[in-house]
Write an enzyme that holds these catalytic residues in place. Structure first.
Site, short mmCIF file in Angstrom:
data_model
loop_
_atom_site.label_atom_id
_atom_site.label_comp_id
_atom_site.label_asym_id
_atom_site.label_seq_id
_atom_site.Cartn_x
_atom_site.Cartn_y
_atom_site.Cartn_z
N LEU A 412 0.85 -1.18 0.00
CA LEU A 412 0.00 0.00 0.00
C LEU A 412 0.89 1.23 0.00
O LEU A 412 2.02 1.20 0.50
CB LEU A 412 -0.90 0.04 1.25
CG LEU A 412 -1.93 -1.08 1.41
CD1 LEU A 412 -2.60 -0.97 2.78
CD2 LEU A 412 -2.98 -1.03 0.31
N ASP A 413 0.38 2.35 -0.54
CA ASP A 413 1.10 3.62 -0.44
C ASP A 413 1.39 3.92 1.02
O ASP A 413 0.61 3.56 1.91
CB ASP A 413 0.27 4.76 -1.03
CG ASP A 413 0.24 4.75 -2.55
OD1 ASP A 413 1.02 4.00 -3.14
OD2 ASP A 413 -0.58 5.49 -3.12
N MET A 414 2.47 4.63 1.26
CA MET A 414 2.86 4.98 2.62
C MET A 414 1.71 5.67 3.37
O MET A 414 1.44 5.37 4.54
CB MET A 414 4.08 5.91 2.59
CG MET A 414 4.55 6.38 3.95
SD MET A 414 6.03 7.40 3.80
CE MET A 414 6.29 7.88 5.50
N ALA A 415 0.99 6.57 2.70
CA ALA A 415 -0.05 7.35 3.37
C ALA A 415 -1.33 6.56 3.60
O ALA A 415 -2.17 6.96 4.40
CB ALA A 415 -0.36 8.60 2.55
N THR A 416 -1.50 5.42 2.91
CA THR A 416 -2.73 4.64 2.99
C THR A 416 -2.65 3.62 4.11
O THR A 416 -1.63 2.95 4.29
CB THR A 416 -2.99 3.91 1.65
OG1 THR A 416 -2.98 4.87 0.59
CG2 THR A 416 -4.32 3.19 1.66
#
Length: 565
Positions: A412-416
């Site tokens: 997953l994206d870091m922010a997600t």
């Protein structure tokens, strides 16, 4: 006795109130990831009011309905500065050209004004333009265009005529063979030999005629080809001349953009963008707002304190730029330049190099002897980054040192935040990974969008690729982009926000963020999206549901974790 106050530079704009020392920032802004300082917000508000009310120049930002002409939104910037005698104010700038000009009133001038009338660049442009006109004239010359048109017709006719003659000669050859066989039983040996000699001569004559006919027809086509070749040779010569002139002018231009830092050291664009790394500096390098403002500040003895940039106008079709939103300086064009210009300046920390230790927040949702499912917190890497090694993978490697597989199956994206699945064995990893490849995995995300969606459900299909000048941002690109598809469904309206389900069909980088924010998608960013929207406490995007076929039982198993927003 009167005390003289030192003159301030023309582009210095003082605040309309006294600024207390306690209000000043302690360090300069980290330009690639920041929250605007309160004083920058004041300066931006004044600049935006000016943009709304000024009548000195005209530029079509696309903000007025029915306004004709090309729509060009612009990035504007403010630079909080302090004079040598302690007065605080700010500078303003725009990226590129504004109202078809490099120099406008209250804004700082360009680092180099290539649009100056009578200058080397304008003269060089005119010379290149004249060559372009010569090329266009040759390409449109009646003799050339007529020869091209006739040649195409003639080539087709020649091929058809030769093919027809060859077919006729094949029929004659077949007939000679038939006659030869018939006469063999009728004529005596001597007569038959003479008869065959006559047929052989006829065959030689036919072959000679084919060569003659082909040569004659080809000569007609060759005459046209020579006419075309004469034009094409001159066109190619002029195109090569134009290419050389353009390269020479571009190289000269690279030498004119000289950037200064606080130590008075100048470097030009060509030097900054090392030729061993970059074939050429990116187009527009040096034309962005922040380098222009820093240049003016250093040249006029002003101390830079903080910066901010915002977009004004309609968003471009390819990238995401929301009217009035703040954005960081672009990395591809500005990072090498600002690295030189900001040498020795104390700046805010790069938040992308700082990650909170959230390892204890990685909760296990499910575990057996084959797989592990965890709930990744927001703002935590799935796999190691360039500068940060702490991540979900490293934590799982410590927790499961005997695992034989590569553990994480996807990321997953870091922010997600949300569900991640890992496999303890190579076989389990391969089995689950193949489901991702074949798109048989069922995934569902929950997001909170910054706006109210009128439709209840829909589908977004946009081709995406990385923005080469501003990684990791993505662009919509119909020429080179890869397909990205997402189904969406409204869960509910919460004030002026919309909670939605996302069902990604493909898995492109930043796909859901782009599909939310882009004007051709849902046209409203996810709350907290610091790349395509406005920063908040976190990105309100969560991988909420996951369903896979178990590697051992071959039965579908599902997992669900609600978001914490």
């Amino acid at each position: 006795m009167s005390i003289s106050v030192p003159e301030v530079p023309a582009c210095f704009i003082p605040f309309q109130r006294d600024i207390a020392p306690s209000e000043l920032p302690e360090r300069f802004t980290f330009p690639f990831y920041y929250e605007p300082h309160p004083l920058c917000l004041e300066a931006v508000a004044a600049l935006q009011q000016y943009l709304l009310s000024q009548q000195e120049w005209e530029h079509n930002f696309g903000l007025q309905e029915g306004q004709a002409g090309l729509v060009i939104g612009k990035m504007f910037g403010v630079l909080l500065v302090q004079t040598q005698d302690g007065r605080v104010g700010y500078l303003t700038a725009f990226s590129g050209k504004l109202a078809n000009s490099n120099t406008i009133g209250r804004f700082v001038p360009p680092v180099f004004d290539m649009l100056r009338e009578g200058g080397v660049f304008r003269t060089g442009e005119q010379e290149i333009h004249q060559v372009t006109l010569q090329i266009a004239a040759l390409e449109a010359a009646p003799e050339y265009t007529a020869a091209l048109a006739t040649a195409a017709i003639e080539e087709s006719a020649v091929a058809a005529d030769i093919a027809q003659l060859k077919e006729q000669l094949r029929e004659k050859k077949a007939l000679r063979k038939t006659r030869r066989n018939e006469q063999k039983t009728i004529l005596d040996a001597a007569e038959y030999e003479l008869y065959c000699e006559a047929l052989a001569k006829e065959s030689v004559t036919d072959s000679a005629y084919l060569r003659y006919f082909t040569q004659q027809r080809r000569q007609q086509a060759d005459a046209l080809a020579q006419t075309i070749a004469g034009f094409q040779q001159e066109i190619d010569r002029l195109k090569e001349l134009r290419k050389q002139q353009s390269a020479h002018l571009q190289e000269w231009l690279f030498q004119q953009y000289n950037f200064i830092n606080q130590y008075g050291t100048y470097k030009n664009v060509r030097t900054i963008f090392d030729p061993q790394i970059f074939e050429n500096p990116p187009a527009g390098a040096g034309e962005c707002a922040t380098p222009k403002m820093l240049q003016y500040a250093f040249q006029h003895g002003l101390k830079p304190l903080a910066m901010a940039e915002f977009w004004w106008g309609q968003s471009p079709v390819s990238e995401i730029r929301k009217h009035g939103y703040f954005y960081p300086a672009c990395k591809g064009k500005c990072e090498p330049i600002l690295e030189h210009m900001m040498e020795g300046m104390e700046t805010d920390d790069n938040p992308m190099l700082v990650q909170e230790d959230l390892g204890d927040q990685i909760k296990t949702v499910y575990e057996d002897e084959y797989i592990i499912v965890v709930n990744k917190p927001a703002d935590f890497l799935s796999v190691p980054g360039i500068n940060i090694q702490d991540c979900v993978l490293s934590i799982l490697q410590k927790r499961y040192p005997d695992a034989t597989g590569p553990l994480l199956v996807h990321r997953l994206d870091m922010a997600t935040s949300g569900l991640l699945i890992a496999a303890k064995t190579k076989e389990a990893h391969h089995y689950i990974q193949s489901q991702f490849i074949k798109k048989t995995i069922q995934k569902r995300y929950i997001a909170l969008l910054d706006g109210v969606l009128e439709q209840r459900e829909g589908f977004v299909d946009l081709p995406l690729r990385v923005d080469l000048d501003n990684r990791p941002h993505q662009l919509v690109c119909y020429e080179y982009g890869k397909p990205s598809k997402t189904k969406w469904q409204v869960i509910g309206i919460e004030g002026n926000k919309t909670r939605v389900y996302f069902y990604p069909i493909t898995g492109r980088t930043h796909q859901l963020r782009m599909h939310s924010a882009h004007s051709l998608g849902l046209n409203m960013p996810i709350v907290g999206d610091d790349l395509y929207g406005t920063k908040a406490n976190r990105l309100h995007l969560h991988a909420e549901y996951l369903s896979v076929k178990h590697p051992a039982t071959k039965q579908m198993i599902s997992f669900q974790v609600d978001p914490e927003f």
